[in-house]
Design an enzyme around this catalytic site. Sequence first.
Site, PDB file in Angstrom:
ATOM      1  N   ASP A  27     -15.685  12.447  42.499  1.00 36.58           N
ATOM      2  CA  ASP A  27     -16.223  11.371  41.685  1.00 36.58           C
ATOM      3  C   ASP A  27     -16.212  11.826  40.228  1.00 36.58           C
ATOM      4  O   ASP A  27     -16.103  13.021  39.926  1.00 36.58           O
ATOM      5  CB  ASP A  27     -17.647  11.071  42.165  1.00 36.58           C
ATOM      6  CG  ASP A  27     -18.355  10.070  41.284  1.00 36.58           C
ATOM      7  OD1 ASP A  27     -17.807   8.975  41.087  1.00 36.58           O
ATOM      8  OD2 ASP A  27     -19.450  10.388  40.785  1.00 36.58           O
ATOM      9  N   GLY A  62     -15.528   4.554  40.377  1.00 35.18           N
ATOM     10  CA  GLY A  62     -15.670   3.124  40.185  1.00 35.18           C
ATOM     11  C   GLY A  62     -14.936   2.645  38.956  1.00 35.18           C
ATOM     12  O   GLY A  62     -14.788   1.438  38.743  1.00 35.18           O
TER      13      GLY A  62
END
Length: 284
Positions: A27, A62
């Site tokens: 991430d 994201g």
Amino acid sequence: MPYSHAPRPTTSDPVTGPLDIRLIVTDMDGTLLDDDKKVPRDLWETLARLRERGVLFTPASGRQYATLAEEFSEVADGMVFIAENGTYVVRDGEELSSDPLEPAVVARVTRIVRDLTAGGAEVGAVVCGKRSAYVERDDEAFLAEVGRYYVRHRVVEDVTAVDDDILKVALFDFGSAAHTTAPALAPLAGTHQVVVSGEHWVDVMNRTANKGAALRALQRELGITPAQTMVFGDYLNDLEMLDAADWSFAMANAHPDVVGRARHLAPSNNDNGVLRTVTRLLHL
């Protein structure tokens, strides 16, 4: 933000030699990046060493693909990017997989956001397409937040009328996303994913879409096993991704649910936890 939790996964890994790791997935925000959104100083040197070893380093975020590609532009050749929380996977500009939303779902989420705004909530929607992100709010504070994660974005009159494949709808809440925006999206939870991806962000995606599904598809394509995969994450949108790797790490600053799901604990994002762990376990 830091969390306190107990018990924690082990931080001492019984490894006597370099691991057979072929794929490292991390991430970005709260994990690889520090709280100032900066990459570690020694990232590029570490990536060069990993490439020499034949280890694929893959950001999973994201953030949109264009944002990730810009961040890693100098070393992007051959890299795989898991963008938009797993709804869009790209290598060398070529799509490997995607999981777009139906237009009716985009319209429904947009109506919810418009209703929240009309009721006084400080919320804005980012409709995330393959080519660009689209927003209706044009105030400076909102666009500043959008620009952090979506370098390619446009202000439009009606986000439901854009001609693009929409991968997800991300909602930014100037207050608490978990307390205000996520509950308003509860009617969608039975058919779609409503994921709190940060203190101020909620993402709406297809039920089949997440970072873990994208990672498992990538593993199958490359012939890489979970035992050969190392994963790092800090927030709720990383949970499924952790399940896809034997070497799964929660950052020390991670959400308690992430710590409970991971097999191991890494130092915090502000302590260069990803690269310190990779360097130690792979004997770089």
